[in-house]
Design an enzyme around this catalytic site. Structure first.
Site, mmCIF file in Angstrom:
data_model
loop_
_atom_site.group_PDB
_atom_site.id
_atom_site.type_symbol
_atom_site.label_atom_id
_atom_site.label_comp_id
_atom_site.label_asym_id
_atom_site.label_seq_id
_atom_site.Cartn_x
_atom_site.Cartn_y
_atom_site.Cartn_z
ATOM 1 C CG HIS A 154 -2.273 -1.342 1.495
ATOM 2 N ND1 HIS A 154 -3.085 -1.090 0.384
ATOM 3 C CD2 HIS A 154 -2.565 -2.088 2.020
ATOM 4 C CE1 HIS A 154 -3.953 -1.675 0.653
ATOM 5 N NE2 HIS A 154 -3.494 -2.383 1.895
ATOM 6 C CB CYS A 197 -2.587 4.115 -3.708
ATOM 7 S SG CYS A 197 -3.444 2.939 -4.744
#
Length: 323
Positions: A154, A197
């Site tokens: 992440h 991301c």
């Protein structure tokens, strides 16, 4: 025909996977994540993929002047390190990165095919990520021609999450491999592939002026399996030479990972490297990756993704499998 990734099940926003099945998120974050460190001595006995010998060497590789192409003659070609974070400390509130094991398997296969020694570790805390990469920066790379780092996790803009929920700046990790910090890698290509991301915005795409979209780019509902999920934010631009940082998405936007087939970016990257590494240079192949991700993948609600490679290489890089 390009391979299409299904999108009805679960595509998430971050990065690629790991193969080893975890017992539980808690055990992974507190147990294996604390002990799964890189060995200083890496096993080089199984670095070469069986199909390499069957690949023809492209004439284009010999047409360029030597000073315009990085030497890639050593065997193994170099070390390829995969940090694959699937589970995170429950206290940080981040979801399991389902499908990342598919990315890990694909990356391992492809980089072995390209002649690299591949080492994959899972569920690394920020401290472990720093320590392991610092150790690799000090490693003797004199017998290799290149170095690869893949991080699947992440993220947010400019930063990546460890399995402990802490953040580390992408630039801090990349600086470990600058020529002053890693003199054994000076003048050699250092490649970073980051599946994560870089924000929470969605890209809803735009019709082409003539309204036509390639038939191959349409995601057929009948083939949809798995869920599309998003990833979050990534790092600042490096100033070091002989580096390439291939981000899965542009700043501010999510990146997508399918719970069954892996992430869009890694899926396209592995396909293109397998298909074109025998004749094309890396930058040309990354343009193909951009095109495939932009035109052949789509999540529910017409959500799209655009990879963003940052190129600091000084020469062309041919992997030359089978050469």
């Amino acid at each position: 025909m390009q391979r299409k990734l299904s999108t009805t099940a679960a595509d998430a926003s971050d990065g690629p996977p790991l193969v080893a099945a975890a017992t539980s998120p808690v055990e992974e974050s507190k147990g294996k994540a604390e002990t799964d460190a890189f060995p200083v001595a890496l096993d080089t006995s199984d670095y070469y993929y069986d199909e390499v010998a069957s690949r023809p060497v492209a004439q284009a590789e010999t047409d360029s002047r030597d000073d315009e192409v990085y030497p890639m003659t050593k065997k193994p070609s170099g070390l390829a390190v995969i940090i694959n974070n699937r589970y995170f400390d429950p206290k940080c509130g981040m979801n399991e990165r389902r499908g990342t094991e598919v990315d890990g398997e694909n990356l391992t296969r492809v980089f072995k095919f390209l002649g690299f020694v591949v080492q994959e570790v899972s569920n690394q805390s920020v401290r472990q990520m720093r320590d392991n990469l610092r150790k690799l920066a000090k490693y003797d790379h004199s017998r290799y021609d290149a170095f690869v780092v893949v991080i699947l996790t992440h993220g947010v803009e400019g930063q990546l999450y460890g399995s402990d929920g802490d953040l580390v700046a992408v630039q801090d990790l990349i600086r470990l491999f600058s020529s002053d910090n890693a003199p054994n890698l000076a003048g050699k290509p250092k490649l970073f592939f980051l599946q994560a991301c870089r924000g929470d915005d969605f890209d809803y795409g735009q019709d082409l002026p003539d309204g036509k979209i390639k038939e191959e780019a349409i995601i057929e509902e009948a083939l949809d399996t798995g869920d599309d999920e998003t990833d979050a934010k990534l790092a600042a631009l490096p100033v070091e030479a002989d580096m390439l940082i291939a981000y899965a998405t542009v700043p501010g936007y999510v990146s997508w990972r399918n719970s069954v087939r892996g992430s869009w970016f890694i899926n396209a990257l592995c396909d293109v490297l397998s298909e074109y590494a025998h004749k094309d240079d890396l930058v040309s192949m990354l343009v193909k990756v951009n095109y495939r991700v932009a035109t052949s993948f789509e999540a529910k609600g017409r959500r799209k993704q655009m990879p963003a490679p940052v190129i600091q290489l000084l020469r062309k890089l041919y992997f030359r499998p089978g050469h």
